[in-house]
Design a protein around this motif. Structure first.
Motif, PDB file in Angstrom:
ATOM      1  N   TRP A  99      -2.107   0.171  -4.107  1.00 25.10           N
ATOM      2  CA  TRP A  99      -2.189  -1.288  -4.155  1.00 25.10           C
ATOM      3  C   TRP A  99      -3.053  -1.705  -5.335  1.00 25.10           C
ATOM      4  CZ3 TRP A  99       0.752  -3.952  -0.664  1.00 25.10           C
ATOM      5  CH2 TRP A  99       1.217  -3.234   0.430  1.00 25.10           C
ATOM      6  N   TYR A 274      -5.260 -11.293   1.082  1.00 25.10           N
ATOM      7  CA  TYR A 274      -3.810 -11.514   1.139  1.00 25.10           C
ATOM      8  C   TYR A 274      -3.129 -10.298   0.516  1.00 25.10           C
ATOM      9  CZ  TYR A 274       0.782 -13.359  -0.138  1.00 25.10           C
ATOM     10  OH  TYR A 274       2.133 -13.545  -0.302  1.00 25.10           O
ATOM     11  N   LYS A 275      -2.194  -9.703   1.240  1.00 24.19           N
ATOM     12  CA  LYS A 275      -1.492  -8.502   0.785  1.00 24.19           C
ATOM     13  C   LYS A 275      -0.004  -8.800   0.690  1.00 24.19           C
ATOM     14  CE  LYS A 275      -0.883  -5.080   3.659  1.00 24.19           C
ATOM     15  NZ  LYS A 275      -1.114  -3.905   4.521  1.00 24.19           N
ATOM     16  N   TYR A 276       0.593  -8.380  -0.412  1.00 22.85           N
ATOM     17  CA  TYR A 276       2.037  -8.582  -0.595  1.00 22.85           C
ATOM     18  C   TYR A 276       2.592  -7.441  -1.434  1.00 22.85           C
ATOM     19  CZ  TYR A 276       0.849 -10.301  -5.274  1.00 22.85           C
ATOM     20  OH  TYR A 276       0.369 -10.408  -6.549  1.00 22.85           O
ATOM     21  N   LYS A 277       3.881  -7.210  -1.321  1.00 27.45           N
ATOM     22  CA  LYS A 277       4.549  -6.148  -2.063  1.00 27.45           C
ATOM     23  C   LYS A 277       5.280  -6.733  -3.270  1.00 27.45           C
ATOM     24  CE  LYS A 277       5.242  -2.753   1.634  1.00 27.45           C
ATOM     25  NZ  LYS A 277       6.224  -1.900   2.329  1.00 27.45           N
ATOM     26  N   LYS A 291      -3.336  -6.486  -3.383  1.00 33.59           N
ATOM     27  CA  LYS A 291      -4.252  -7.032  -2.393  1.00 33.59           C
ATOM     28  C   LYS A 291      -5.190  -7.988  -3.102  1.00 33.59           C
ATOM     29  CE  LYS A 291      -4.237  -3.092   0.816  1.00 33.59           C
ATOM     30  NZ  LYS A 291      -5.084  -2.096   1.506  1.00 33.59           N
TER      31      LYS A 291
END
Length: 339
Positions: A99, A274-277, A291
């Motif tokens: 990440w 906030y976590k996103y792909k 992240k």
């Protein structure tokens, strides 16, 4: 006394004098006339000795059976098959983190004026004022008004005393004259506007909505679905090795073009994450997403941005839904305070 040697202990070099002693006692346990243990004055020690010898017999019996098993386990653990099954290959090791880290800041401008009172608050304030008038004594100004009215009535009736004669040739400023002057001064006073109409609709201005709290948003270009899209978000920058996440958040504000913001950070720990792909076209084996760690800060002072219009926005919490993506908004609403 014969000395009995235990094969398990001799294999692992654990032969000691106490073990030899107890092994010898094991062979002479049935002998009740042993000169070593049984004497005429120590008959009470025989049961204790037999109990110790019995425990040592069980211990040797178990170890004798498990010696071969222990030797087999040690042989297997040192074999190539075991080492290949336990130790992973170097090319199969994964990176420490997949990440990408970001440091972001939630910069809020607190209200500059008090909010408009609620109708219930106005009624309660009127009630308190009425009770204060009914229960209070006359003020100095009210006493002076009564004295001036009494003096004027005596003057009209022609009843003067010595004090009134001394003041007859002087210019007297009554309490009523002072009230009239205060009324004129109040009419010339123009209070500042609480709502500035069109100025409150200019979202790029930090001076809008003075009675409410505002949050700073910036617009950035993000790759979405193979193209580039301008997205609103909180100021953020990617984390660099050797710096803390708070230093990254501070740098995100300091590097904004055309601004001179003076923030005051509230603590060293993040207030949200906030976590996103990433899209599949941007993913790799070493990085699959990001992240974002948010830090809270309050605005102490600033200047008007001189960058391109539309690059910044100062919005209320109720207006965040018009700018942020749903998933991003869900995380931001947890730490944005509506003061």
């Amino acid at each position: 006394m014969n000395c009995v040697t235990i094969n398990w202990y001799s294999h692992y070099n654990f032969i000691t004098t106490p073990i030899n002693l107890f092994s010898s006692l094991l062979q002479h346990e049935s002998s009740s006339h042993s000169a070593l243990w049984v004497t005429s004055d120590k008959k009470m020690a025989t049961p204790c000795v037999r109990q110790v010898v019995r425990s040592m017999w069980q211990f040797r019996h178990i170890n004798g059976k498990s010696a071969a098993l222990v030797q087999g386990i040690r042989h297997f653990s040192s074999s190539r098959q075991c080492n290949g099954a336990v130790k992973p290959k170097k090319d199969e090791l994964k990176p420490a983190s997949q990440w990408k880290l970001y440091g972001a800041v939630c910069l809020q401008r607190l209200p500059l004026v008090s909010q408009d009172p609620h109708p219930v608050e106005e009624k309660f304030a009127d009630l308190l004022h009425q009770l204060e008038v009914e229960r209070s004594f006359l003020s100095d100004h009210e006493v002076r008004l009564l004295e001036d009215a009494e003096r004027l009535s005596r003057k009209q009736e022609g009843e003067f005393d010595s004090d009134d004669e001394d003041l007859a040739n002087q210019e007297i400023i009554t309490a009523q004259d002072e009230e009239d002057a205060w009324e004129q001064k109040l009419k010339r006073f123009q209070p500042a506007l609480r709502a500035r109409g069109a100025a409150d609709e200019e979202h790029s201005s930090v001076g809008r909505c003075l009675a409410e709290s505002l949050v700073l948003l910036v617009q950035r270009e993000v790759e979405v679905g193979g193209g580039v899209q301008r997205v609103w978000m909180l100021p953020q920058l990617p984390w660099s090795p050797g710096e803390t996440l708070r230093e990254t958040a501070e740098k995100a504000l300091a590097t904004l073009p055309g601004t001179d913001l003076q923030p005051r950070f509230l603590g060293n720990s993040p207030c949200g994450v906030y976590k996103y792909k990433f899209p599949k076209s941007l993913r790799s084996e070493s990085c699959v997403g990001a992240k974002v760690f948010f830090f809270k800060a309050l605005l102490s002072g600033s200047t008007r941005p001189t960058s391109e219009p539309g690059a910044f926005a100062w919005v209320r919490k109720s207006e965040l839904k018009d700018y942020l993506k749903p998933d991003y908004l869900k995380q931001a609403e947890r730490f944005v305070l509506e003061l």
